[in-house]
Each structure stands twice: as C-alpha cells, then as structure tokens.
Motif scaffolding. Sequence first.
Motif, PDB file in Angstrom:
ATOM      1  N   THR A   1       0.812  -1.228   0.000  1.00 55.48           N
ATOM      2  CA  THR A   1       0.000   0.000   0.000  1.00 55.48           C
ATOM      3  C   THR A   1       0.839   1.270   0.000  1.00 55.48           C
ATOM      4  O   THR A   1       0.304   2.347  -0.259  1.00 55.48           O
ATOM      5  CB  THR A   1      -0.925   0.059   1.235  1.00 55.48           C
ATOM      6  OG1 THR A   1      -0.125   0.252   2.411  1.00 55.48           O
ATOM      7  CG2 THR A   1      -1.789  -1.168   1.362  1.00 55.48           C
ATOM      8  N   GLY A   2       2.115   1.149   0.350  1.00 50.58           N
ATOM      9  CA  GLY A   2       2.957   2.331   0.494  1.00 50.58           C
ATOM     10  C   GLY A   2       2.800   2.998   1.842  1.00 50.58           C
ATOM     11  O   GLY A   2       3.391   4.045   2.095  1.00 50.58           O
ATOM     12  N   CYS A   3       2.009   2.405   2.737  1.00 50.64           N
ATOM     13  CA  CYS A   3       1.740   2.989   4.052  1.00 50.64           C
ATOM     14  C   CYS A   3       2.068   2.001   5.159  1.00 50.64           C
ATOM     15  O   CYS A   3       1.863   0.797   5.012  1.00 50.64           O
ATOM     16  CB  CYS A   3       0.266   3.361   4.194  1.00 50.64           C
ATOM     17  SG  CYS A   3      -0.291   4.644   3.080  1.00 50.64           S
ATOM     18  N   SER A   4       2.502   2.543   6.288  1.00 48.71           N
ATOM     19  CA  SER A   4       2.685   1.728   7.482  1.00 48.71           C
ATOM     20  C   SER A   4       1.316   1.463   8.119  1.00 48.71           C
ATOM     21  O   SER A   4       0.317   2.102   7.765  1.00 48.71           O
ATOM     22  CB  SER A   4       3.573   2.463   8.495  1.00 48.71           C
ATOM     23  OG  SER A   4       2.867   3.580   9.037  1.00 48.71           O
ATOM     24  N   ILE A   5       1.290   0.555   9.056  1.00 42.56           N
ATOM     25  CA  ILE A   5       0.035   0.250   9.753  1.00 42.56           C
ATOM     26  C   ILE A   5      -0.500   1.489  10.471  1.00 42.56           C
ATOM     27  O   ILE A   5      -1.699   1.778  10.419  1.00 42.56           O
ATOM     28  CB  ILE A   5       0.225  -0.933  10.721  1.00 42.56           C
ATOM     29  CG1 ILE A   5       0.411  -2.223   9.910  1.00 42.56           C
ATOM     30  CG2 ILE A   5      -0.948  -1.055  11.694  1.00 42.56           C
ATOM     31  CD1 ILE A   5       0.767  -3.449  10.735  1.00 42.56           C
ATOM     32  N   ARG A   6       0.378   2.248  11.123  1.00 44.40           N
ATOM     33  CA  ARG A   6      -0.078   3.462  11.812  1.00 44.40           C
ATOM     34  C   ARG A   6      -0.649   4.477  10.826  1.00 44.40           C
ATOM     35  O   ARG A   6      -1.665   5.121  11.102  1.00 44.40           O
ATOM     36  CB  ARG A   6       1.063   4.074  12.614  1.00 44.40           C
ATOM     37  CG  ARG A   6       1.385   3.298  13.859  1.00 44.40           C
ATOM     38  CD  ARG A   6       2.502   3.956  14.612  1.00 44.40           C
ATOM     39  NE  ARG A   6       2.688   3.311  15.898  1.00 44.40           N
ATOM     40  CZ  ARG A   6       3.733   3.508  16.659  1.00 44.40           C
ATOM     41  NH1 ARG A   6       4.701   4.319  16.265  1.00 44.40           N
ATOM     42  NH2 ARG A   6       3.842   2.896  17.822  1.00 44.40           N
ATOM     43  N   GLU A   7       0.008   4.647   9.689  1.00 44.64           N
ATOM     44  CA  GLU A   7      -0.524   5.569   8.678  1.00 44.64           C
ATOM     45  C   GLU A   7      -1.891   5.101   8.207  1.00 44.64           C
ATOM     46  O   GLU A   7      -2.807   5.917   8.031  1.00 44.64           O
ATOM     47  CB  GLU A   7       0.436   5.668   7.494  1.00 44.64           C
ATOM     48  CG  GLU A   7       1.710   6.424   7.809  1.00 44.64           C
ATOM     49  CD  GLU A   7       2.758   6.306   6.736  1.00 44.64           C
ATOM     50  OE1 GLU A   7       3.534   7.266   6.590  1.00 44.64           O
ATOM     51  OE2 GLU A   7       2.823   5.252   6.045  1.00 44.64           O
TER      52      GLU A   7
END
Length: 156
Positions: free
Chosen positions: A35-41
């Motif tokens: 997704t290009g995102c971390s879990i927090r993001e």
Amino acid sequence: MSGQKTFRNERLTYKLNIVADQAIAANDQIFLRETGCSIRELRVLRLIDDTPGTSFRDIARVTGFERSLTSRLIQSLIGAGLIERKNAPDDARVFELHTTEKGQEARRIARGVSDRLEAILTDPLSRAELDTLNTLLERLAAWVSSDAYRERLLEE
C-alpha cells in the motif's frame, strides 16, 4: 526450546501488548510493500475516511498517539497525496482532514491485505475460539473505557 514459556510476564496487559507489537512488526513491511503505508498511517487514513472533516485533535485522541507522531503521520499522508487538509468553514484556524481518491484506493487495498494477514494470525484458533476472543475483547474494551473502571482505579 520446549518447556519455555511464551510470555515472561503473566499480566494480561503485557500479553496483549506483546501479541499486538509482534503482529504489527511482522505485518508492517507487507503493508508498506502493498500500500505504500505503514500500519499506523493506515489507521489514521481509515479514521479520516470514516469521519471526513475530522481534525488533528480528534485523530490524536482516538488513536492515543502522541501529538508529534500524529502530526508526522498526517504530514506523511498529505505528502503522499492520500489525504488533504481544508480549512473548516466556521473557523479558518481549524483544519479538516479528508481522504483523496488515491487515499480511498490505498484503504481498499489495505483492507484486502488486512483480511489475508488476520486470517494467518488467527489460524491456530477455531471459529468458536475466535468468536469468544472477540466477545471477551469487546467486553474488556467497554469496561476499560467506562466511568466505572476509572472510578475503581481512583479507589486504588
């Protein structure tokens, strides 16, 4: 290492924290890759998508993240074009946060990744055990967020 205990501490909060931290650490790179995102993001992105117009303060309160971390996550999402910031119509000093089409697509992809990874995480549990676990966690969450719980803590 047979006979070695899984947890070094028997406290429930410790166990919940260890399981969550280990699962997040193991999954974070997969979410980043897909997704290009971390879990927090992604947590912040979901909150904004679920409540368009939400504020920085609301995100910090709901997530429990420190203000500086919340700010970095929001700036990262804005920089990636996944969310946008608009002035509130009734107060130009307040910014409202909204997902973009790109952000909604990232969230859709993340949902599929999350479904796959949660199935792997819960693989050792039967359907009945998973249902019981979810019921118990809901009950604990309701208790921990209740006034009665806070009152009991004040008695200590």
